[in-house]
Scaffold this motif. Structure first.
Motif, PDB file in Angstrom:
ATOM      1  N   SER A 109       0.837  -1.181   0.000  1.00 44.49           N
ATOM      2  CA  SER A 109       0.000   0.000   0.000  1.00 44.49           C
ATOM      3  C   SER A 109       0.879   1.241   0.000  1.00 44.49           C
ATOM      4  CB  SER A 109      -0.967  -0.047   1.169  1.00 44.49           C
ATOM      5  OG  SER A 109      -0.483   0.625   2.286  1.00 44.49           O
ATOM      6  N   CYS A 110       0.446   2.255  -0.683  1.00 45.90           N
ATOM      7  CA  CYS A 110       1.205   3.496  -0.820  1.00 45.90           C
ATOM      8  C   CYS A 110       0.570   4.580   0.058  1.00 45.90           C
ATOM      9  CB  CYS A 110       1.202   3.925  -2.280  1.00 45.90           C
ATOM     10  SG  CYS A 110       2.161   5.404  -2.580  1.00 45.90           S
ATOM     11  N   THR A 111       1.358   5.205   0.881  1.00 42.03           N
ATOM     12  CA  THR A 111       0.831   6.298   1.710  1.00 42.03           C
ATOM     13  C   THR A 111       1.390   7.617   1.208  1.00 42.03           C
ATOM     14  OG1 THR A 111       2.633   6.148   3.311  1.00 42.03           O
ATOM     15  CG2 THR A 111       0.661   4.814   3.740  1.00 42.03           C
ATOM     16  N   GLN A 112       0.573   8.630   1.292  1.00 44.25           N
ATOM     17  CA  GLN A 112       0.997   9.963   0.895  1.00 44.25           C
ATOM     18  C   GLN A 112       0.860  10.892   2.091  1.00 44.25           C
ATOM     19  OE1 GLN A 112      -1.451  11.016  -2.429  1.00 44.25           O
ATOM     20  NE2 GLN A 112      -0.140   9.960  -3.884  1.00 44.25           N
ATOM     21  N   ASP A 113       1.857  11.718   2.287  1.00 45.69           N
ATOM     22  CA  ASP A 113       1.811  12.704   3.362  1.00 45.69           C
ATOM     23  C   ASP A 113       1.416  14.054   2.778  1.00 45.69           C
ATOM     24  OD1 ASP A 113       2.662  10.859   5.257  1.00 45.69           O
ATOM     25  OD2 ASP A 113       4.778  11.295   4.870  1.00 45.69           O
ATOM     26  N   TYR A 114       0.563  14.751   3.497  1.00 45.39           N
ATOM     27  CA  TYR A 114       0.119  16.073   3.070  1.00 45.39           C
ATOM     28  C   TYR A 114       0.416  17.083   4.166  1.00 45.39           C
ATOM     29  CZ  TYR A 114      -2.517  13.867  -0.669  1.00 45.39           C
ATOM     30  OH  TYR A 114      -2.870  13.160  -1.776  1.00 45.39           O
TER      31      TYR A 114
END
Length: 80
Positions: free
Chosen positions: A1-6
């Protein structure tokens, strides 16, 4: 799974013009009321900044609710 930080941020642009004396400018009606509101907001902003900068009042009451301007800028000025 790919997580993105904002990362989010707020940017407030506030026009603080209008702190002139009404007697000097000779304003009437709606413009007079508007300038009174602006001057009250600037006074409240000054009170908030003074309360935040006064080390003897640390942890004390900061009057954010005195004007719409200070309520709007509360989180930017350091209020919770």
């Amino acid at each position: 799974s790919c997580t993105q930080d904002y990362m989010t941020a707020k940017f407030h642009l506030v026009d603080l013009a209008g702190s002139e004396r009404n007697k000097k400018t000779g304003t009437h009606g709606a413009r007079f009321k508007e300038s009174v509101t602006i001057n009250c907001g600037l006074l409240a902003l000054g009170n908030v900044i003074s309360a935040l900068g006064d080390e003897s009042k640390r942890g004390g009451h900061v009057p954010y609710r005195e004007s719409k301007l200070t309520r709007l800028l509360q989180d930017s000025l350091g209020g919770n």
